[in-house]
Design a protein around this motif. Structure first.
Motif, PDB file in Angstrom:
ATOM      1  N   PHE A 107      34.472  24.774  17.024  1.00  0.00           N
ATOM      2  CA  PHE A 107      34.013  24.299  15.889  1.00  0.00           C
ATOM      3  C   PHE A 107      34.811  23.326  15.278  1.00  0.00           C
ATOM      4  O   PHE A 107      34.269  22.302  14.470  1.00  0.00           O
ATOM      5  CB  PHE A 107      33.858  25.499  14.931  1.00  0.00           C
ATOM      6  N   SER A 108      36.082  23.351  15.295  1.00  0.00           N
ATOM      7  CA  SER A 108      37.059  22.268  14.600  1.00  0.00           C
ATOM      8  C   SER A 108      36.861  20.987  15.116  1.00  0.00           C
ATOM      9  O   SER A 108      36.724  19.884  14.510  1.00  0.00           O
ATOM     10  CB  SER A 108      38.475  22.665  14.871  1.00  0.00           C
ATOM     11  N   ARG A 109      36.596  20.921  16.538  1.00  0.00           N
ATOM     12  CA  ARG A 109      36.228  19.745  17.137  1.00  0.00           C
ATOM     13  C   ARG A 109      34.839  19.091  16.534  1.00  0.00           C
ATOM     14  O   ARG A 109      34.839  17.636  16.326  1.00  0.00           O
ATOM     15  CB  ARG A 109      36.351  19.542  18.471  1.00  0.00           C
ATOM     16  N   LEU A 110      33.914  19.837  16.552  1.00  0.00           N
ATOM     17  CA  LEU A 110      32.624  19.447  15.897  1.00  0.00           C
ATOM     18  C   LEU A 110      32.761  18.715  14.550  1.00  0.00           C
ATOM     19  O   LEU A 110      32.280  17.814  14.304  1.00  0.00           O
ATOM     20  CB  LEU A 110      31.734  20.619  16.165  1.00  0.00           C
ATOM     21  N   TYR A 118      45.636  25.712  12.103  1.00  0.00           N
ATOM     22  CA  TYR A 118      44.761  25.449  11.026  1.00  0.00           C
ATOM     23  C   TYR A 118      43.276  25.347  11.694  1.00  0.00           C
ATOM     24  O   TYR A 118      42.387  26.103  11.672  1.00  0.00           O
ATOM     25  CB  TYR A 118      44.887  24.568  10.155  1.00  0.00           C
ATOM     26  N   ARG A 119      43.263  24.542  12.652  1.00  0.00           N
ATOM     27  CA  ARG A 119      41.809  24.339  13.610  1.00  0.00           C
ATOM     28  C   ARG A 119      41.767  25.572  14.579  1.00  0.00           C
ATOM     29  O   ARG A 119      40.445  25.917  14.473  1.00  0.00           O
ATOM     30  CB  ARG A 119      42.214  23.129  14.391  1.00  0.00           C
ATOM     31  N   ALA A 120      42.741  26.215  15.043  1.00  0.00           N
ATOM     32  CA  ALA A 120      42.263  27.394  15.767  1.00  0.00           C
ATOM     33  C   ALA A 120      41.736  28.518  14.756  1.00  0.00           C
ATOM     34  O   ALA A 120      40.825  29.365  15.209  1.00  0.00           O
ATOM     35  CB  ALA A 120      43.576  27.868  16.409  1.00  0.00           C
ATOM     36  N   GLN A 121      42.293  28.686  13.650  1.00  0.00           N
ATOM     37  CA  GLN A 121      41.795  29.453  12.771  1.00  0.00           C
ATOM     38  C   GLN A 121      40.304  29.121  12.352  1.00  0.00           C
ATOM     39  O   GLN A 121      39.598  30.250  12.105  1.00  0.00           O
ATOM     40  CB  GLN A 121      42.795  29.445  11.222  1.00  0.00           C
TER      41      GLN A 121
END
Length: 224
Positions: A14-17, A180-183
């Motif tokens: 989702f963070s990549r999206l 943060y992105r993993a969260q």
């Protein structure tokens, strides 16, 4: 958590999206004449002061809301005292203007709307608050660090005046952003909620771009 991007026909985080969907908006906000001039030497110290004043209002909304959302399951993983910007912004404005900075430097219309939107989603939609938190703070830990260095050279600052851009409690910004992105990837939002979050990130970028337009118009008024 992951989501399928139909264009790529693959499952992506989702963070990549979010990053891919907001890439064009990010470039638009950075490409405004206000920031280009400020960083290239055409902008003035007064222009910079006006920007800091707007940041103060935006981060007042973000960090006041954070206090109320600290125990909320969707928001709590993203809140870190290492990100707190208000003390630095207060110190920057006092150094740049004096103790009466709040009376001397006006808020701009987009700033008022931007801060109101942050307060609205914080009170009614915690995931929307996360969208604004992500947009501001990860931007600060990316381009913001470079901006601080450029402004320090331009205006002869050491740490006074650019405290907003200094994250002394974060030794490795890249690692912090990865966490943060993993969260973000781990929050159990369904597809519909993720789409709403992406849309709110784009809203935050629009506010940021419109704020630079306001700042550009305000400096024209000062010069007239």
């Amino acid at each position: 958590m992951t989501i399928v991007d139909p264009a790529l026909s693959t499952v992506i985080p989702f963070s990549r999206l979010i990053r891919e969907r907001s890439k064009a908006s990010h470039g638009t906000s950075e490409g405004t004449s206000f920031m280009t001039d400020l960083l290239s030497g055409a902008g003035s110290r007064d222009d910079y002061i006006a920007l800091v004043r707007q940041h103060h209002e935006i981060y007042t909304a973000l960090e006041t809301a954070a206090d109320a959302l600290r125990t909320h399951a969707e928001v709590a993983p993203f809140l870190s005292s290492a990100l707190t910007r208000l003390p630095a912004l207060n110190a920057d404005l006092t150094f740049l203007v004096g103790d009466d900075w709040a009376e001397r430097i006006p808020l701009l219309p987009t700033t008022v709307r931007y801060a109101a939107r942050i307060r609205e989603v914080a009170a009614t939609w915690p995931a929307g608050y996360v969208a604004h938190h992500y947009t501001r703070y990860l931007g600060d830990l990316s381009g913001g660090l470079h901006i601080g260095r450029v402004l320090a050279r331009r205006f002869g600052f050491d740490t006074n005046g650019i405290g907003f851009y200094l994250f002394d409690q974060i030794a490795d910004p890249a690692a912090f952003k990865d966490t943060y992105r993993a969260q973000l990837d781990a929050v159990p939002w369904d597809d519909a909620e993720r789409e709403r979050v992406v849309d709110e990130v784009l809203t935050a970028y629009r506010f940021n771009t419109e704020l630079f337009v306001d700042l550009d118009e305000a400096r024209g008024t000062r010069a007239a």
